[in-house]
Design a protein around this motif. Structure first.
Motif, PDB file in Angstrom:
ATOM      1  N   ARG A   6       0.834  -1.208   0.000  1.00  0.00           N
ATOM      2  CA  ARG A   6       0.000   0.000   0.000  1.00  0.00           C
ATOM      3  C   ARG A   6       0.872   1.262   0.000  1.00  0.00           C
ATOM      4  N   LYS A   7       1.867   1.209   0.850  1.00  0.00           N
ATOM      5  CA  LYS A   7       2.737   2.386   0.958  1.00  0.00           C
ATOM      6  C   LYS A   7       3.561   2.568  -0.317  1.00  0.00           C
ATOM      7  N   LEU A   8       3.989   1.471  -0.896  1.00  0.00           N
ATOM      8  CA  LEU A   8       4.746   1.568  -2.148  1.00  0.00           C
ATOM      9  C   LEU A   8       3.877   2.163  -3.254  1.00  0.00           C
ATOM     10  N   MET A   9       2.609   1.727  -3.301  1.00  0.00           N
ATOM     11  CA  MET A   9       1.704   2.272  -4.321  1.00  0.00           C
ATOM     12  C   MET A   9       1.478   3.768  -4.100  1.00  0.00           C
ATOM     13  N   MET A  10       1.377   4.174  -2.824  1.00  0.00           N
ATOM     14  CA  MET A  10       1.209   5.606  -2.539  1.00  0.00           C
ATOM     15  C   MET A  10       2.437   6.383  -2.984  1.00  0.00           C
ATOM     16  N   TRP A  11       3.616   5.822  -2.735  1.00  0.00           N
ATOM     17  CA  TRP A  11       4.842   6.505  -3.177  1.00  0.00           C
ATOM     18  C   TRP A  11       4.890   6.603  -4.692  1.00  0.00           C
ATOM     19  N   LEU A  12       4.502   5.526  -5.374  1.00  0.00           N
ATOM     20  CA  LEU A  12       4.523   5.574  -6.848  1.00  0.00           C
ATOM     21  C   LEU A  12       3.522   6.617  -7.356  1.00  0.00           C
ATOM     22  N   PHE A  13       2.370   6.692  -6.689  1.00  0.00           N
ATOM     23  CA  PHE A  13       1.388   7.719  -7.075  1.00  0.00           C
ATOM     24  C   PHE A  13       1.978   9.111  -6.867  1.00  0.00           C
ATOM     25  N   ILE A  14       2.644   9.295  -5.719  1.00  0.00           N
ATOM     26  CA  ILE A  14       3.229  10.612  -5.424  1.00  0.00           C
ATOM     27  C   ILE A  14       4.291  10.978  -6.466  1.00  0.00           C
ATOM     28  N   ILE A  15       5.082   9.997  -6.874  1.00  0.00           N
ATOM     29  CA  ILE A  15       6.101  10.272  -7.900  1.00  0.00           C
ATOM     30  C   ILE A  15       5.433  10.719  -9.208  1.00  0.00           C
ATOM     31  N   THR A  16       4.409   9.983  -9.631  1.00  0.00           N
ATOM     32  CA  THR A  16       3.757  10.340 -10.901  1.00  0.00           C
ATOM     33  C   THR A  16       3.041  11.685 -10.796  1.00  0.00           C
ATOM     34  N   ASP A  17       2.423  11.927  -9.630  1.00  0.00           N
ATOM     35  CA  ASP A  17       1.748  13.207  -9.444  1.00  0.00           C
ATOM     36  C   ASP A  17       2.771  14.340  -9.372  1.00  0.00           C
ATOM     37  N   GLY A  18       3.921  14.032  -8.780  1.00  0.00           N
ATOM     38  CA  GLY A  18       4.989  15.021  -8.738  1.00  0.00           C
ATOM     39  C   GLY A  18       5.455  15.391 -10.136  1.00  0.00           C
TER      40      GLY A  18
END
Lengths: 109, 204
Positions: free
Chosen positions: B26-38
């Motif tokens: 879950r946390k990894l997916m959130m980080w990947l989302f944050i990277i793409t949103d960034g």
């Protein structure tokens, strides 16, 4: 952050908050003066310092494995760097060397 | 041999294995989302930088915006990030009531920021600023302003909705500490983006 890592105190968050506020006030003060190249660099340094504090302490990236830190930092910073330093200048070159100069952006430097 | 905060050797960190990042999926997916949103915001700010460099003139922001007011917005968002970090810390310690209170404070901060942004938008619109034109002579100035702050504001609004759900679940003891942490990651990301917008758009 490492699984199960416990934060025994919230004090660090409010210390970071204080530093962020001090840096922000300093940047505000500088931002109201006439901008020079050196001042812009100082403002960018302040911006990166604030971003590092938020990412490192609020998002706990400082306590994560190096592999996660690298994919986050490289993923965002490298792409942003490519956009700013490679694509934007190329866009300016195209703008200045063709009829695209008629665009309403002013015709370039 | 250098070691990480977890006491793992560098070799084992980079070897991969079952959990190469040592975080839950879950946390990894959130980080990947944050990277793409960034990357979305990196693209928007790079586009803004391009437009800015390509324009022979650019309006003086100090004459259009009240920088004191923008500083207030920044103060609200930074403070809400600190309250959110405190909520995450409390949730990790199993103090869900404390976490609930600090999530509520964070929501209040988010609503305060959105109110300030609504006021700022209304003021500029009343002065004649539109997406494709404005009284200050550089049409792309208001386009950049509305698009960048609009995207960011929509993220703040989304964050407030997510935190409201988290608060409701925390009140009913139906959320895990990780759930609070993931919402916190998103909220801090929103704060992080504002740091860049504040500097690149309002100060420089």
């Amino acid at each position: 952050m490492a699984q199960g890592h416990q934060v025994s105190s919230y004090r660090i968050y409010w210390i970071v908050w204080s530093i962020l506020l001090i840096v922000t006030v300093g940047m505000m003060f500088l931002g109201t003066t006439a901008l020079t190249t050196a001042l812009v660099l100082v403002l960018v340094a302040g911006m990166l310092l604030k971003a590092s504090l938020i990412g490192g302490y609020f998002m706990h990236l400082r306590f994560e494995r190096a592999s996660l830190i690298v994919i986050v930092a490289v993923g965002i910073l490298a792409t942003a760097g490519i956009l700013f330093f490679l694509i934007a200048p190329d866009g300016l070159r195209v703008l200045n060397s063709s009829s695209w100069g008629d665009l309403h952006v002013g015709g370039g430097r | 041999m250098s070691r990480t905060s977890e006491g793992l050797s560098v070799e084992s960190v980079w070897r991969g294995g079952v959990s190469p990042f040592a975080v839950s999926w879950r946390k990894l997916m959130m980080w990947l989302f944050i990277i793409t949103d960034g990357l979305l915001f990196a693209g928007l700010l790079a586009g803004y930088g391009f437009v800015r460099l390509a324009s022979p003139q650019w309006p003086n922001r100090a004459e259009i915006f009240h920088l004191d007011f923008i500083a207030l917005m920044t103060f609200i968002l930074i403070t809400s990030s600190a309250t959110m970090a405190t909520a995450v810390g409390a949730a990790r310690q199993g103090r869900m009531q404390t976490a609930f209170r600090f999530v509520l404070l964070t929501i209040l901060g988010g609503l305060g920021f959105l109110s300030c942004q609504a006021y700022e938008w209304s003021k500029l619109i009343s002065e004649g600023a539109r997406l494709s034109s404005n009284p200050w002579g550089v049409p792309l100035f208001s386009a950049a302003f509305f698009i960048i702050t609009g995207f960011h504001g929509s993220h703040v609004l989304t964050g407030v909705i997510i935190l409201s759900v988290v608060a409701g679940r925390a009140l009913r003891q139906r959320i895990t500490p990780e759930g609070v942490e993931l919402a916190g990651l998103y909220w801090h990301f929103v704060d992080l983006v504002w740091v860049f917008i504040f500097t690149l758009f309002y100060l420089i």
